[in-house]
Scaffold this motif. Structure first.
Motif, PDB file in Angstrom:
ATOM      1  N   TRP A  27     -58.994   7.277 -22.564  1.00 56.62           N
ATOM      2  CA  TRP A  27     -59.709   8.516 -22.248  1.00 56.62           C
ATOM      3  C   TRP A  27     -60.007   8.550 -20.753  1.00 56.62           C
ATOM      4  O   TRP A  27     -59.979   7.528 -20.073  1.00 56.62           O
ATOM      5  N   SER A  28     -60.275   9.747 -20.245  1.00 52.56           N
ATOM      6  CA  SER A  28     -60.631   9.899 -18.836  1.00 52.56           C
ATOM      7  C   SER A  28     -62.015  10.512 -18.715  1.00 52.56           C
ATOM      8  O   SER A  28     -62.471  11.224 -19.609  1.00 52.56           O
ATOM      9  N   VAL A  48     -64.022  13.173 -16.457  1.00 56.89           N
ATOM     10  CA  VAL A  48     -63.857  14.254 -15.496  1.00 56.89           C
ATOM     11  C   VAL A  48     -65.254  14.615 -14.992  1.00 56.89           C
ATOM     12  O   VAL A  48     -66.154  14.873 -15.785  1.00 56.89           O
ATOM     13  N   ARG A  99     -61.452  11.324 -12.889  1.00 58.04           N
ATOM     14  CA  ARG A  99     -60.956  12.465 -12.111  1.00 58.04           C
ATOM     15  C   ARG A  99     -62.165  13.205 -11.525  1.00 58.04           C
ATOM     16  O   ARG A  99     -62.997  13.726 -12.266  1.00 58.04           O
ATOM     17  N   SER A 148     -58.749  18.026 -16.037  1.00 60.11           N
ATOM     18  CA  SER A 148     -58.484  17.384 -17.326  1.00 60.11           C
ATOM     19  C   SER A 148     -56.997  17.374 -17.638  1.00 60.11           C
ATOM     20  O   SER A 148     -56.463  16.403 -18.196  1.00 60.11           O
ATOM     21  N   ALA A 195     -55.439  14.575 -15.941  1.00 59.61           N
ATOM     22  CA  ALA A 195     -55.782  13.306 -16.619  1.00 59.61           C
ATOM     23  C   ALA A 195     -54.913  13.102 -17.847  1.00 59.61           C
ATOM     24  O   ALA A 195     -54.467  11.988 -18.132  1.00 59.61           O
ATOM     25  N   ILE A 196     -54.652  14.186 -18.576  1.00 55.70           N
ATOM     26  CA  ILE A 196     -53.851  14.094 -19.803  1.00 55.70           C
ATOM     27  C   ILE A 196     -52.377  13.844 -19.462  1.00 55.70           C
ATOM     28  O   ILE A 196     -51.740  12.949 -20.016  1.00 55.70           O
ATOM     29  N   ALA A 223     -54.528  10.247 -20.676  1.00 54.43           N
ATOM     30  CA  ALA A 223     -55.776  10.392 -21.434  1.00 54.43           C
ATOM     31  C   ALA A 223     -55.523  11.127 -22.742  1.00 54.43           C
ATOM     32  O   ALA A 223     -54.777  12.108 -22.772  1.00 54.43           O
ATOM     33  N   ILE A 272     -61.247  13.558 -23.299  1.00 47.41           N
ATOM     34  CA  ILE A 272     -61.922  13.781 -22.015  1.00 47.41           C
ATOM     35  C   ILE A 272     -63.427  13.616 -22.206  1.00 47.41           C
ATOM     36  O   ILE A 272     -64.009  14.225 -23.111  1.00 47.41           O
ATOM     37  N   CYS A 273     -64.044  12.789 -21.354  1.00 46.99           N
ATOM     38  CA  CYS A 273     -65.495  12.690 -21.309  1.00 46.99           C
ATOM     39  C   CYS A 273     -65.998  13.522 -20.135  1.00 46.99           C
ATOM     40  O   CYS A 273     -65.571  13.303 -18.992  1.00 46.99           O
ATOM     41  N   GLU A 324     -68.052  22.076 -23.584  1.00 52.57           N
ATOM     42  CA  GLU A 324     -67.082  21.204 -24.249  1.00 52.57           C
ATOM     43  C   GLU A 324     -66.183  21.955 -25.231  1.00 52.57           C
ATOM     44  O   GLU A 324     -64.996  21.665 -25.332  1.00 52.57           O
ATOM     45  N   VAL A 364     -62.936  16.791 -26.440  1.00 49.91           N
ATOM     46  CA  VAL A 364     -63.759  16.781 -25.234  1.00 49.91           C
ATOM     47  C   VAL A 364     -65.165  16.383 -25.653  1.00 49.91           C
ATOM     48  O   VAL A 364     -65.735  16.975 -26.579  1.00 49.91           O
TER      49      VAL A 364
END
Lengths: 216, 216, 216, 216, 216, 216
Positions: E114-115, E117, E144, E168, E171-172, E177, E180-181, E191, E202
């Motif tokens: 996961w990333s 953001v 990110r 995002s 990141a994907i 990822a 997404i956090c 979200e 998310v």
């Protein structure tokens, strides 16, 4: 280590018969003359392992091939995730070698950093976990996935070679790989052509495992 | 991989002649019939490598044994720190295998966690750095040092065996080791007796390297 | 720590005399007034260290400069790989400082993440191993290599500055570096001009080591 | 680097005045003649930092000592956790050095592995986090805690010395430490006696930071 | 775990009142019917936390909200860096949950990688340190950053949504990822819209923390 | 998150019926009133999972319980190794929670360092791999194994409690654990008595997973 009458059983994790034949061909080509190679596939299980679900369904059939065998001196698990390796070592005192770990040790002897070039994007996590379990994440330049399924690698060898070439070149140029590990048993047999195109060592996991199995 | 007329040159990092003979004996005992083994030592350098200083003084002489050689198909660096391995691979396209890395790959195929049992306490840092360079720190249960110098291991084999047994038992009982790597070329030849005493696999680094060299 | 009559010997790892002079100039420019700096090079060894092979051939000559010295209070190894550092510390109780580790400690005090900008692409592995040995891999944003050999850095200072600027800008923009470590003793003297162009701290390894040697 | 009129402000993180005096004494003893040292403590905050809660309450007062200062050339945070270090570097372009990181760099130049010997058991987590933030966890042999509070170290110097000796000996014998970092500013001044008893280098964090601040 | 009369106090780390209201809205929307949520902000402190300096100034006011509270059963620190978390746990035996760690545990249950953001580029180091402290760096695909300040996220929700979508997607696509956090309490409430655009989970950190606080 | 009519299916990985009943009891005791808990076991598979071989044989039956289920809102894998977790998440979009990861997240919220106390010595490698997969190895103080098999934990609860107490005390005193994770579903129900004896939090993995499943 293998005696003159050494017998090695290779267990294709997939039940796809042409892949079993291909793996057997690669193994026969690199074995020592005195080594006897027998390549089998599970009696039941998924045709090809393209996910964790496939992998877990395949493992009982893979382990059965070890339990029922009283003749072989060593076993090779011929599916790049080394499925069931820890369990295989619990159920037999005879050596069991996974083709993934075998290819990573060979790569580690040839290059400071290497990449694994493999099948569909969705297996990236499986491949990274396999590298991690072997302990060599720090030496892995990258895992490069492609749009090839396991079965695709058997169907169109020319397209497979082109796709592997492109992915490997990215690994070499962008990630700093000095050698390439082919991350699927179905890619066995393409290593020489790929090596000619790339100019760096390309490691076929089946061949690597046969040589290690003869050594242990 | 080795052809029928394969020739492997083993380079003892130490200039201690009895150790060269001992290493040669271990190698001859495990090689395939068709493999030719030649064991040499540097023309100049320390009698035994007991420190980083010794190791760095030994490396030019070790590398010279590769540069001057036009006949061998593969080289083995027979000193547990794999001294000069990266440089050796720069100066020849032929495979060069360190006995330390070879023994760690073998251990990794046999056990989830293993320990290195080696010589004097002051080489602990050297051994840990070697394990780290190979990438397998995460699989290493412990490094157990003893009061044996490299030369001691050649002088009194009975005492050496007893000291290695005691250190190995601590590694098994306290550190969770499931296999033992002998961390000095001078210990080669004791692996079978030690294995009988301990009940877990004991890996002789010289033998491991010969088998891998025949495989590459 | 250095007394008023403190004498520090800097050992250029390369036998290239102009580089020794350049290193000496950088050191004289940053030392305290009372410090005495003597800069030497090995009596024999490679003109410049561009590979592991060069590095290992240079080490015995570097260590000789320590063994033969009875006057200096501290030693600096002036080659970015800190060649032979562990051995140097074995053979003398006097402080020995590598310019690589010195520059990394300075960078660590100035920036959360920093990059090393250095010579040819083929030394990447050497530089990464040096960062790793010092223990600070987790703080290293990237290693950026260039098409400059060690000797190139001495020959054309303007071109060197331009090439270092370009590589440093990539490190800052793409890798998140907040400071730049110059990864070759031959780059010493360019740090101020580079810092003016980049707007982030640029660390000359020779100067960093002189200041640390005066402190220890 | 420090010019002849260099002024360094040391900020004791604790508001305990005798500790400020002790820190000042250690700093004055190791500074270069031309360096001016001023040692202060926050105007408000906990008397001694014995927990994360104390540390976070102390930080605003520590940072105020930097904001209000227009005369000093460099700052030293004299509390082993380097409290507020990242923030201090945000609010001033002048160098800020934490005594913890300074002592770890010094230790790293002197020993392959070192231990931190410090106060109460409940600060272990704080100390481990500090080592980790500096990036040097891999070189840390152990963190050894004692039954000494920060204020205890000031009250009974003989008992403190005995307790530190015992803990350090365990770090050396059981954990393989080759040098000892004193993990509390209140221990400053005991390093020489401890070094005489132990026979390995003992690093006073305040002295280490003064020397680095003079160098930056 | 929460009884029917469970009361959870959420402490916004920022003193920006609209953000407190927004956080409260997100929390009320996901809580169980029987849970009582009270959302507060420190009496004094920075309007928004955009740096380490802001964070350290905010912590005493955050901790005061815990010390003065005798009614709540659990506390949530609603600022993505979990400021003062270790200290909060020292001063109360009642559960204290940071929204950053809560969101990372949720992400870890949903995705292999996961990333995060988040806001301005300069908080990257703060975010990476938070992930590291929680122990999950190995599962983090990337951090990110964007050109949004914390206050920006409250001012223009449409622009914020667009910027988060773009970051995002990178990141994907580039970092791999699978979830997404959202790395800032000010992003709470976006979200669902973001999840609809991206097609991957998310995670709103405030909602994650409320659910965990009800569970502990 | 769970709605008022939320249904959670718990899948005991073992086919031992009394263990299924025990797990169900623990889950019913901690669930919210509106939650519906159904606890099942695979139709076929090993009575208890005491090895990797048992685990791999159990996984197809565990996955079948998910595939055949159309009513539940979430699934819990109630065997400490979280067997088949990645595959379970592939075959359903509904949340699947492993009891091992759930207990580790809870521990991470309560303690800086925690230990896992579990069954036979031979499962140590399985437990360490599970902790590693979750990403939290750096927060794990130790894995403490005992002479209890999985089935033993069901047979003699008093002896089990005594053995767990002894192992936990070693983890607290020698390894620095501040909380204990019970590393086997069969230990569920003993957490309160153990917590009373030890004075630190004891986490029952089944309860932890129920609370997280209600939260997701």
């Amino acid at each position: 280590m293998c005696s003159p009458s050494c017998r090695i059983k290779i267990i294709n994790g997939n039940t796809c018969q042409p892949m079993t034949a291909n793996i057997n061909g690669s193994a026969q080509a690199v074995k020592f003359p005195h080594t006897q190679i027998v390549t089998v596939q599970p009696r039941t299980g998924p045709e090809s392992i393209e996910s964790f679900y496939d992998e877990f369904l395949a493992i009982p059939g893979i382990l059965e091939q070890i339990i029922l065998d009283t003749e072989s001196n060593a076993f090779i698990l011929a599916c790049w995730g080394d499925p069931g390796l820890e369990a295989a070592r619990e159920i037999t005192p005879r050596p069991v070698i996974g083709i993934a770990e075998a290819s990573l040790y060979m790569a580690n002897m040839l290059a400071a950093k290497w990449s694994v070039v493999t099948t569909l994007h969705r297996v990236r996590d499986m491949v990274e976990k396999t590298v991690h379990r072997t302990g060599l994440t720090g030496r892995c330049a990258s895992v490069r996935t492609t749009r090839l399924s396991v079965l695709d690698t058997e169907r169109d060898r020319t397209a497979t070679l082109d796709i592997l070439t492109a992915a490997s070149q990215l690994a070499i140029q962008e990630d700093g790989a000095e050698a390439i590990c082919l991350g699927c048993a179905g890619m066995s047999g393409l290593e020489q052509q790929l090596e000619d195109r790339l100019g760096v060592p390309v490691i076929d996991a089946v061949a690597a495992a046969v040589k290690l199995a003869e050594s242990v």
